[in-house]
Scaffold this motif. Structure first.
Motif, PDB file in Angstrom:
ATOM      1  N   LEU A  87      27.291  39.009  39.577  1.00  0.00           N
ATOM      2  CA  LEU A  87      26.210  38.800  38.757  1.00  0.00           C
ATOM      3  C   LEU A  87      25.329  37.733  39.590  1.00  0.00           C
ATOM      4  CD1 LEU A  87      27.307  38.328  35.137  1.00  0.00           C
ATOM      5  CD2 LEU A  87      25.447  39.729  36.063  1.00  0.00           C
ATOM      6  N   HIS A  88      26.202  36.868  40.403  1.00  0.00           N
ATOM      7  CA  HIS A  88      25.737  35.954  41.336  1.00  0.00           C
ATOM      8  C   HIS A  88      25.872  35.662  42.773  1.00  0.00           C
ATOM      9  CE1 HIS A  88      25.538  33.772  37.428  1.00  0.00           C
ATOM     10  NE2 HIS A  88      26.397  34.019  37.042  1.00  0.00           N
ATOM     11  N   LEU A  89      26.616  36.646  43.443  1.00  0.00           N
ATOM     12  CA  LEU A  89      26.892  36.827  44.721  1.00  0.00           C
ATOM     13  C   LEU A  89      26.301  38.214  45.129  1.00  0.00           C
ATOM     14  CD1 LEU A  89      30.432  35.176  45.061  1.00  0.00           C
ATOM     15  CD2 LEU A  89      28.143  34.020  45.147  1.00  0.00           C
ATOM     16  N   THR A  90      26.061  38.584  46.323  1.00  0.00           N
ATOM     17  CA  THR A  90      25.611  39.832  46.622  1.00  0.00           C
ATOM     18  C   THR A  90      26.742  40.398  47.427  1.00  0.00           C
ATOM     19  OG1 THR A  90      24.746  39.045  48.840  1.00  0.00           O
ATOM     20  CG2 THR A  90      23.115  39.326  47.366  1.00  0.00           C
ATOM     21  N   GLU A  91      27.035  41.734  47.371  1.00  0.00           N
ATOM     22  CA  GLU A  91      28.135  42.397  47.863  1.00  0.00           C
ATOM     23  C   GLU A  91      28.204  42.425  49.463  1.00  0.00           C
ATOM     24  OE1 GLU A  91      30.823  46.174  46.593  1.00  0.00           O
ATOM     25  OE2 GLU A  91      29.071  45.981  45.751  1.00  0.00           O
ATOM     26  N   GLU A  92      27.149  42.357  49.892  1.00  0.00           N
ATOM     27  CA  GLU A  92      26.799  42.420  51.648  1.00  0.00           C
ATOM     28  C   GLU A  92      27.737  41.047  52.047  1.00  0.00           C
ATOM     29  OE1 GLU A  92      23.592  42.521  49.528  1.00  0.00           O
ATOM     30  OE2 GLU A  92      24.302  44.924  49.422  1.00  0.00           O
ATOM     31  N   ASN A  93      27.746  40.139  51.326  1.00  0.00           N
ATOM     32  CA  ASN A  93      28.547  38.769  51.607  1.00  0.00           C
ATOM     33  C   ASN A  93      29.933  38.804  51.403  1.00  0.00           C
ATOM     34  OD1 ASN A  93      25.875  37.820  52.593  1.00  0.00           O
ATOM     35  ND2 ASN A  93      25.489  36.754  50.683  1.00  0.00           N
ATOM     36  N   LEU A  94      30.435  39.821  50.771  1.00  0.00           N
ATOM     37  CA  LEU A  94      31.806  40.009  50.483  1.00  0.00           C
ATOM     38  C   LEU A  94      32.608  40.917  51.394  1.00  0.00           C
ATOM     39  CD1 LEU A  94      31.393  39.570  46.722  1.00  0.00           C
ATOM     40  CD2 LEU A  94      32.314  37.811  48.289  1.00  0.00           C
ATOM     41  N   THR A  95      33.259  40.478  52.191  1.00  0.00           N
ATOM     42  CA  THR A  95      34.155  41.454  53.082  1.00  0.00           C
ATOM     43  C   THR A  95      35.158  41.770  52.350  1.00  0.00           C
ATOM     44  OG1 THR A  95      35.015  39.923  54.509  1.00  0.00           O
ATOM     45  CG2 THR A  95      32.972  40.584  55.061  1.00  0.00           C
ATOM     46  N   PRO A  96      36.219  42.945  52.967  1.00  0.00           N
ATOM     47  CA  PRO A  96      37.543  43.147  52.159  1.00  0.00           C
ATOM     48  C   PRO A  96      38.464  41.944  52.352  1.00  0.00           C
ATOM     49  CG  PRO A  96      36.671  45.186  53.293  1.00  0.00           C
ATOM     50  CD  PRO A  96      35.703  43.973  53.615  1.00  0.00           C
ATOM     51  N   SER A 116      39.023  42.917  48.515  1.00  0.00           N
ATOM     52  CA  SER A 116      39.259  44.141  48.289  1.00  0.00           C
ATOM     53  C   SER A 116      40.086  44.446  47.062  1.00  0.00           C
ATOM     54  CB  SER A 116      40.101  44.674  49.537  1.00  0.00           C
ATOM     55  OG  SER A 116      41.256  43.844  49.784  1.00  0.00           O
ATOM     56  N   GLU A 117      41.174  43.192  46.795  1.00  0.00           N
ATOM     57  CA  GLU A 117      41.838  43.376  45.404  1.00  0.00           C
ATOM     58  C   GLU A 117      41.188  43.177  44.176  1.00  0.00           C
ATOM     59  OE1 GLU A 117      46.224  41.270  46.777  1.00  0.00           O
ATOM     60  OE2 GLU A 117      44.463  40.153  46.497  1.00  0.00           O
ATOM     61  N   VAL A 118      39.949  42.331  44.472  1.00  0.00           N
ATOM     62  CA  VAL A 118      39.308  42.051  43.223  1.00  0.00           C
ATOM     63  C   VAL A 118      38.416  43.305  42.879  1.00  0.00           C
ATOM     64  CG1 VAL A 118      37.446  40.775  42.295  1.00  0.00           C
ATOM     65  CG2 VAL A 118      39.201  39.713  43.303  1.00  0.00           C
ATOM     66  N   ASN A 119      37.866  44.067  43.931  1.00  0.00           N
ATOM     67  CA  ASN A 119      36.846  45.027  44.257  1.00  0.00           C
ATOM     68  C   ASN A 119      37.610  46.321  43.450  1.00  0.00           C
ATOM     69  OD1 ASN A 119      34.108  46.030  44.073  1.00  0.00           O
ATOM     70  ND2 ASN A 119      34.557  46.663  46.093  1.00  0.00           N
ATOM     71  N   ASP A 120      38.946  46.374  43.767  1.00  0.00           N
ATOM     72  CA  ASP A 120      39.608  47.749  43.486  1.00  0.00           C
ATOM     73  C   ASP A 120      39.538  47.771  41.635  1.00  0.00           C
ATOM     74  OD1 ASP A 120      41.197  49.725  43.041  1.00  0.00           O
ATOM     75  OD2 ASP A 120      42.648  49.389  44.539  1.00  0.00           O
ATOM     76  N   PRO A 121      38.991  48.797  41.058  1.00  0.00           N
ATOM     77  CA  PRO A 121      39.111  48.752  39.591  1.00  0.00           C
ATOM     78  C   PRO A 121      40.485  49.068  39.009  1.00  0.00           C
ATOM     79  CG  PRO A 121      37.293  50.241  40.509  1.00  0.00           C
ATOM     80  CD  PRO A 121      38.101  49.711  41.503  1.00  0.00           C
ATOM     81  N   SER A 122      41.475  49.745  39.850  1.00  0.00           N
ATOM     82  CA  SER A 122      42.837  49.970  39.521  1.00  0.00           C
ATOM     83  C   SER A 122      43.419  48.870  39.330  1.00  0.00           C
ATOM     84  CB  SER A 122      43.446  51.056  40.241  1.00  0.00           C
ATOM     85  OG  SER A 122      43.577  50.482  41.566  1.00  0.00           O
ATOM     86  N   ASN A 123      43.037  47.679  40.065  1.00  0.00           N
ATOM     87  CA  ASN A 123      43.858  46.510  39.878  1.00  0.00           C
ATOM     88  C   ASN A 123      43.763  45.556  38.601  1.00  0.00           C
ATOM     89  OD1 ASN A 123      45.309  46.789  42.086  1.00  0.00           O
ATOM     90  ND2 ASN A 123      43.531  45.598  43.388  1.00  0.00           N
TER      91      ASN A 123
END
Length: 162
Positions: A87-96, A116-123
Motif C-alpha cells: 500500500l505504501h512501498l513499490t514492489e520494484e524497490n523490494l528485492t528478494p 521473499s518470505e513475506v511475499n510468498d503467500p504460502s508462508n
C-alpha cells in the motif's frame, strides 16, 4: 539605475523570498513524524527514514486471509504483511533479499524476515488482531509459527535494502 528599476528589482527579490518560504514550509509539512500519526498507526522506515505509516484505515482496503495455527489449531484471521507494505512501498524497490523487521518496542520483540518470505503467500506472514485490539505478526514459517515467536503489539516496521 532609475527608481522604477530599483522598485522592480526589490519586488522580484521579495517575490523570490516569499516563494522560497512557502516552498520550504510545504516541504516541512510533507515530512511526517511519528508524532503526526493517528493512534494505532505503524510507521514504516525504509533505510532508516520514515517513509509511510500503516494506519487502521488501511485495513479496510485489504483482503482478509486466515489459517489454522499449528500450536493450538486456532484460526488466525487477518491481513497479509505483503499487502500492507505494498500500500505504501513499490514492489520494484523490494528485492528478494530485502530485510523486513517487524518490531514491538513494548514487548522488546522483533521478527526478521526477507521480502521473499513475506511475499510468498504460502508462508501466511500476516497481521492478526489481538484480543487487546493491537496487531500481532503471525505466520506459518517455522521461525514464526508459535505464540512465543509471534510479535504482539507491533508498533514499527523497518525495511532495509541488502
Amino acid at each position: 539605475m532609475t527608481q522604477s528599476k530599483r522598485i522592480i528589482i526589490a519586488a522580484v527579490i521579495l517575490v523570490a523570498i516569499g516563494g522560497a518560504v512557502v516552498g520550504l514550509e510545504a516541504l516541512r509539512r510533507q515530512r511526517v513524524t511519528e508524532a503526526d500519526l493517528e493512534p494505532g498507526s505503524i510507521p514504516i522506515y525504509v533505510d532508516g527514514e520514515m517513509e509511510a505509516a500503516f494506519t487502521p484505515g488501511d485495513l479496510e482496503s485489504l483482503e482478509q486471509v486466515s489459517f489454522q495455527d499449528a500450536e493450538e489449531g486456532k484460526t488466525q484471521k487477518g491481513w497479509m504483511l505483503r499487502d500492507a507494505l505494498l500500500l505504501h512501498l513499490t514492489e520494484e524497490n523490494l528485492t528478494p533479499q530485502t530485510e523486513i523487521t517487524v518490531i514491538s518496542t513494548s514487548r522488546e520483540k522483533s521478527a526478521e524476515l526477507t521480502w521473499s518470505e513475506v511475499n510468498d503467500p504460502s508462508n501466511m506472514v500476516m497481521f492478526d488482531l489481538s484480543g487487546r485490539g493491537t496487531l500481532k505478526l503471525v505466520s506459518q514459517l517455522d521461525k514464526l509459527n508459535t505464540r512465543d515467536e509471534w510479535v504482539q503489539d507491533t508498533d514499527r516496521i523497518e525495511v532495509e535494502a541488502p
